[in-house]
Design an enzyme around this catalytic site. Structure first.
Site, mmCIF file in Angstrom:
data_model
loop_
_atom_site.group_PDB
_atom_site.id
_atom_site.type_symbol
_atom_site.label_atom_id
_atom_site.label_comp_id
_atom_site.label_asym_id
_atom_site.label_seq_id
_atom_site.Cartn_x
_atom_site.Cartn_y
_atom_site.Cartn_z
ATOM 1 N N SER A 96 34.357 -15.662 -20.558
ATOM 2 C CA SER A 96 35.061 -14.508 -19.984
ATOM 3 C C SER A 96 36.286 -15.004 -19.232
ATOM 4 C CB SER A 96 34.130 -13.767 -19.021
ATOM 5 O OG SER A 96 34.844 -12.814 -18.262
ATOM 6 N N TYR B 53 27.908 -12.887 -11.912
ATOM 7 C CA TYR B 53 28.431 -12.864 -13.286
ATOM 8 C C TYR B 53 29.505 -13.931 -13.483
ATOM 9 C CZ TYR B 53 30.728 -11.128 -17.506
ATOM 10 O OH TYR B 53 31.285 -11.027 -18.760
#
Length: 680
Positions: free
Chosen positions: A557, A570
């Protein structure tokens, strides 16, 4: 070609009826035909035509487009110009001058058989029962005993124009006959109507099968050898999974192959019998069989309780001996104008107690090769039950395998797709980014394993992508090592191995530091950081054992390098994944394994993560409506574009092509340009 012609309609019905039952003929084997009339579009007058299954088609799925259409008068006139068996190949090229209109599919080598036999309908099939009699040492006598004068024996002759003349003469000289047994090959039957031809074909097949059942001796493969019986199913399949990467390695020394595993009762019975070695050495007989299985298999002739480690240790010598044997076969029979040797690796590997591994450049070819060897086993069983199995000679097999017409057929095949022969294992692939990745890889020719926590959803996506020759669905809890190992075992049994691993499984919780609980932290890290580690570790073992290189791709990501608010668990686990890419690239490079990552921006549309509450949480963090979150992400990028799952899939595909053959340890941003997330 007029597809509404009733003769064509009935021919397709008969073909599908016969071809859908593998007792009648194998996949893509045999051909059917019908003679009739249609209007010549030039003259408007009736013209007599032959409709016959074209080269490469399958009877069970045949459509009108798969028929070759020829002018019967011109085809039959070729008997006056036939130059003899030494120049028989010229006749196939001459078929093009007999075509009606555009002619439909390419005429096969068996076209003459159908056009020259004086019957309106002709079937040429490869049933196991018929070939059993055709390959028996006393096949001619058995034909008389089983069928009387209703079916006539034809000595082996390579398919072609002369064989068509031979069968036409039998039909002319034996008006009571309804068909023939073709020595070493199969059967041909005929009839005045389509129904009669089909009934005659079925009668020959069923009569042969019943005769074998009624008169065959027990234990046609010899008594079962002590220690060679099939292992219990769970033990058998676990051993098969352990062996599969190593067997794929030796089947792929010349060219990367996809595998298929079969442990059916006929296979296991054959592998346990005393005659295994002798019968396997004789090889298959029907040309359709050995063109897909090679003339003989590689037999790992060790007791069933031999450990996987001991079998693996024996493989290099067994493989070397097989290759030398195949090279010797080629050199014994090759002539100055023979095509070059196409490869010396086995297409069939037999392991007593475990099963059969078959190989091909794609899954369908690998599966069909296995099916054909099962056909060959059934043929051997029938021949040995009645007499002894005597296939056509090695020299004749070579003439077929390296026939110029077979070489031309190979050259007509379309170029392979970019990812042909590669097997992809994609985690979290039942939705969102994972599904898009699996879809793109399958569209480029890869076999795809859809791995997901929800097996039902994984199987549903696999079904969307096509048959099990294209994709399979497996259950995979990536946070549990035993679950990962079980999923990978299913993958290697389905396709022979794996080549391309995509670590995509994930979930997300958007919380501030003080709201994030220990449970939240552990859940995020178990699924993505630990999960990616477990998948990579266990998949890398398979990649190394195969010796074919491979790719591992992490869907990380932009958050692995960009510090956004309320995202501690996350983003930290994404940073963990990003560094795993670098670490594994450095460690696995010596094995030809590339490890790269993708850094997407937030993918809202089609995302399971966003639909599961993450979208609402991020929208709240940024003070926008959830329905506007995609637009919000897009407007903050340099390109002003929203990122969708297909954008990520495109990047994965590109990284796995030969265009990136020299790239490893790379992180590719797929974020439409987020300056704060530029990789430094």
């Amino acid at each position: 070609m007029t597809t509404t012609n009733p003769t064509v309609t009935e021919l397709i019905r008969r073909s599908n009826s016969l071809g859908s039952d593998r007792r009648n003929t194998n996949f893509a084997g045999g051909n059917t035909s019908a003679k009739g009339s249609d209007l010549d579009p030039v003259t408007g007058e009736k013209v007599e035509l032959l409709w016959v299954k074209g080269s490469g088609g399958d009877l069970g799925t045949l459509t009108p487009e798969g028929l070759a259409v020829l002018r019967l008068d011109r085809l039959q006139a070729m008997t006056g110009t036939y130059p003899g068996v030494d120049r028989e190949d010229e006749m196939v090229a001459a078929f093009d001058y007999t075509l009606h209109g555009k002619g439909g599919a390419a005429p096969s080598i068996d076209t003459a058989m159908h056009g020259l036999v004086d019957a309106a309908h002709v079937d040429h099939l490869h049933p196991d029962s018929g070939i059993a009699i055709a390959t028996a040492a006393d096949g001619e006598e058995l034909t008389k005993k089983v069928f009387g004068d209703t079916v006539v024996w034809v000595p082996w002759r390579r398919p072609g124009f002369q064989l068509g003349l031979d069968i036409a003469a039998i039909r002319r000289d034996n008006p009571q006959a309804i068909g023939t047994i073709l020595g070493g090959h199969g059967i041909t039957a005929w009839g005045d109507t389509s129904a009669e031809s089909e009934a005659n074909s079925r009668w020959i097949i069923d009569t042969a099968a019943q005769y074998i059942d009624d008169n065959g001796r027990p234990e046609p493969f010899g008594t079962a050898r002590p220690g060679y019986a099939a292992l219990p199913e769970s033990e058998r399949r676990a051993k098969a999974a352990a062996l599969a990467p190593h067997l794929r390695a030796i089947a792929s020394a010349d060219r990367t192959m996809v595998g298929h595993f079969t442990d059916s009762e006929p296979v296991l019975e054959f592998l346990a019998g005393q005659k295994l070695g002798a019968l396997a050495e004789l090889g298959t007989s029907c040309p359709d069989h050995f063109l897909r299985t090679k003339v003989k298999p590689l037999v790992i002739d060790l007791p069933a309780n031999t450990s996987a480690e001991d079998i693996i240790a024996a493989l290099p010598d067994l493989h070397a001996a097989y290759r030398e044997d195949y090279r010797s076969y080629y050199e014994r029979h090759a002539e100055s104008d023979s095509p070059a040797m196409r490869g010396a690796d086995p297409a069939i590997i037999l392991v007593p107690g475990v099963g059969m591994f078959s190989y091909g450049p794609d899954k369908q070819t690998a599966r069909v090769a296995g099916e054909f060897y099962v056909n060959a086993i059934n043929v051997m069983r029938g021949a040995e039950a009645l007499s002894s199995y005597v296939p056509i000679s090695e020299a004749e097999k070579f003439r077929i395998e390296y026939w110029a017409l077979e070489e031309a057929k190979l050259k007509r095949r379309p170029a392979p797709q970019p990812l042909a022969s590669r097997v992809a294992f994609v985690t979290g692939a039942a939705s969102g980014i994972g599904k898009a990745i699996a879809t793109r890889l399958a569209s480029e020719g890869a076999c795809v394993v859809i791995a997901d926590l929800d097996r039902d959803k994984a199987e549903a996506v696999a079904t969307e992508l096509g048959s099990t020759d294209v994709a399979v669905g497996v259950a995979a809890d990536v946070s549990d090592e035993s679950g990962v190992q079980a999923a990978l075992a299913e993958a290697v049994l389905a396709f022979g191995g794996v080549d391309l691993i995509v670590n995509n499984a994930g979930l997300s919780l958007s919380k501030s530091l003080f709201e994030t609980t220990e449970k939240d932290w552990d859940l995020q890290h178990d699924v993505m950081a630990k999960g990616s580690f477990l998948v990579s570790k266990n998949a890398a073992r398979i990649l190394v054992d195969q010796g074919l290189g491979g790719d591992i791709v992490y869907i990380s990501s932009k958050n692995s390098v960009f510090a956004g608010p309320n995202n501690i668990a996350y983003s930290a686990t994404k940073a963990d994944q990003a560094h795993q890419v670098r670490l594994l690239a450095a460690e696995l490079g010596e094995h030809g394994i590339r490890v790269n990552g993708i850094n997407p921006d937030g993918v809202v549309r089609g995302s399971g993560i966003f639909a599961g509450g993450w979208g609402a949480q991020r929208a709240k963090t940024y003070g926008v409506e959830e329905k506007d979150l995609g637009k919000f992400y897009a407007q903050r990028t340099i390109l002003g574009r929203e990122v969708v799952p297909e954008n990520v899939a495109n990047a994965v595909y590109a990284l796995c092509t030969d265009d990136f053959s020299h790239t490893t340890g790379l992180h590719v941003p797929v974020d439409a340009g987020v300056a704060a997330a530029f990789v430094r």
